[in-house]
Design a protein around this motif. Structure first.
Motif, PDB file in Angstrom:
ATOM      1  N   THR A 115      10.625  15.195 -33.193  1.00  0.00           N
ATOM      2  CA  THR A 115      11.556  14.277 -33.990  1.00  0.00           C
ATOM      3  C   THR A 115      12.734  14.795 -34.022  1.00  0.00           C
ATOM      4  N   GLY A 116      13.237  12.941 -33.567  1.00  0.00           N
ATOM      5  CA  GLY A 116      14.613  13.479 -34.247  1.00  0.00           C
ATOM      6  C   GLY A 116      15.480  14.252 -32.887  1.00  0.00           C
ATOM      7  N   GLY A 122      14.733   1.182 -30.182  1.00  0.00           N
ATOM      8  CA  GLY A 122      14.724   2.780 -30.366  1.00  0.00           C
ATOM      9  C   GLY A 122      14.517   3.844 -29.186  1.00  0.00           C
ATOM     10  N   SER A 164      16.201   9.141 -30.957  1.00  0.00           N
ATOM     11  CA  SER A 164      16.231   9.406 -31.819  1.00  0.00           C
ATOM     12  C   SER A 164      14.907  10.017 -31.483  1.00  0.00           C
ATOM     13  N   ALA A 165      14.103  10.643 -30.636  1.00  0.00           N
ATOM     14  CA  ALA A 165      12.491  10.763 -31.011  1.00  0.00           C
ATOM     15  C   ALA A 165      11.718  10.801 -32.323  1.00  0.00           C
ATOM     16  N   THR A 166      10.744   9.257 -32.365  1.00  0.00           N
ATOM     17  CA  THR A 166       9.733   9.775 -32.956  1.00  0.00           C
ATOM     18  C   THR A 166       8.167   9.219 -32.979  1.00  0.00           C
ATOM     19  N   SER A 167       7.373   9.984 -33.985  1.00  0.00           N
ATOM     20  CA  SER A 167       5.717   9.650 -33.899  1.00  0.00           C
ATOM     21  C   SER A 167       5.588   9.039 -33.168  1.00  0.00           C
ATOM     22  N   SER A 168       5.769   7.858 -33.445  1.00  0.00           N
ATOM     23  CA  SER A 168       5.263   6.303 -33.014  1.00  0.00           C
ATOM     24  C   SER A 168       6.061   6.542 -31.290  1.00  0.00           C
ATOM     25  N   GLN A 169       6.864   7.425 -31.145  1.00  0.00           N
ATOM     26  CA  GLN A 169       6.797   6.670 -29.703  1.00  0.00           C
ATOM     27  C   GLN A 169       6.031   7.823 -28.512  1.00  0.00           C
ATOM     28  N   THR A 170       5.007   8.365 -29.410  1.00  0.00           N
ATOM     29  CA  THR A 170       4.293   8.945 -28.286  1.00  0.00           C
ATOM     30  C   THR A 170       3.795   7.687 -27.643  1.00  0.00           C
ATOM     31  N   VAL A 224       5.103  13.345 -29.434  1.00  0.00           N
ATOM     32  CA  VAL A 224       6.688  14.020 -30.229  1.00  0.00           C
ATOM     33  C   VAL A 224       5.567  14.069 -31.704  1.00  0.00           C
TER      34      VAL A 224
END
Lengths: 115, 111
Positions: B15-16, B63, B80-86, B110
């Motif tokens: 993440t991030g 994002g 900035s990767a977030t878990s919702s982008q998994t 992520v």
């Protein structure tokens, strides 16, 4: 953006049986595409239908476009395990009404053909 | 038939962190697309391109950013990767005949 409803969501049948899956919308399609997606791969185009009432055949697969161009069906005759996959319908003109601004997909029908 | 090649095929990131996914086509198609595929949501359009340096937002663009400096390459960046982008990310390309060709996807996790 036009909503494409596919049914059923899941279908599991025995090898040799026939089946039909559906794609519907409340709006008129200019054209409609059907794709098949296998696990771990991207969708692969099967057919494009354009004219209301049109019927296209691809070996054991028969695609029909409704007369009013608001629905389409895919019929598989004598299903085989190799037909297993996710079947998706898609509208190539949903985003803009023209041009190539991207496909809008239905959520698909997960089809499993058991030997 | 190389068609469309996506890289990497699998990636795990924290993440991030920034992440860039690459799509390369050999067909000289004008239009290119990035989709994400998630259970319950199906395939959704993130960004698309209608030529070199010409891009536009799709349905779920927040994002994400894209760049296309050459006809054959279309990059998707998660700033900035977030878990919702998994998700599983697919690239596609077409010309004006609407026959879309898809890559084999990138599975991004992520953590």
């Amino acid at each position: 953006t036009q909503l494409l409803e596919q049914s059923p969501q899941f279908l599991s049948i025995q090898e040799g049986e026939n089946l039909t899956v559906y794609c519907n919308s409340s709006s008129v399609f200019s054209s409609l595409q059907w794709y098949r997606q296998e696990p771990g791969e991207g969708p692969v185009l099967l057919v494009t239908v354009v004219t209301g009432g049109e019927v296209k055949k691809l070996k054991r697969l028969t695609f029909q476009f409704g007369d009013a161009r608001k629905d389409s069906s895919l019929h598989i005759t004598a299903a085989q395990p190799g037909d297993t996959g996710l079947y998706l319908c898609a509208d190539p003109e949903a985003y803009s009404g023209g041009g190539a601004d991207g496909l809008t997909f239905g959520k698909g029908t997960h089809l499993i053909i058991q030997p | 038939d190389a068609g469309i090649t996506q890289s990497p095929r699998h990636k795990v990131t924290e993440t991030g962190t920034p992440v860039t996914l690459r799509c390369h086509q050999t067909e000289n198609h004008r239009y290119m697309y990035w989709y994400r595929q998630d259970p319950g949501h199906g395939l959704r359009l993130i960004h698309y391109s209608y030529g070199v340096k010409d891009t536009d937002k799709g349905e779920v663009s927040d994002g994400y950013s894209v760049s296309r400096s050459k006809t054959e390459d279309f990059l998707l960046t998660l700033e900035s990767a977030t878990s919702s982008q998994t998700s599983v990310y697919f690239c596609a390309a077409t010309d004006a005949n609407y026959g879309y060709t898809f890559g084999s996807g990138t599975r991004l996790t992520v953590v």
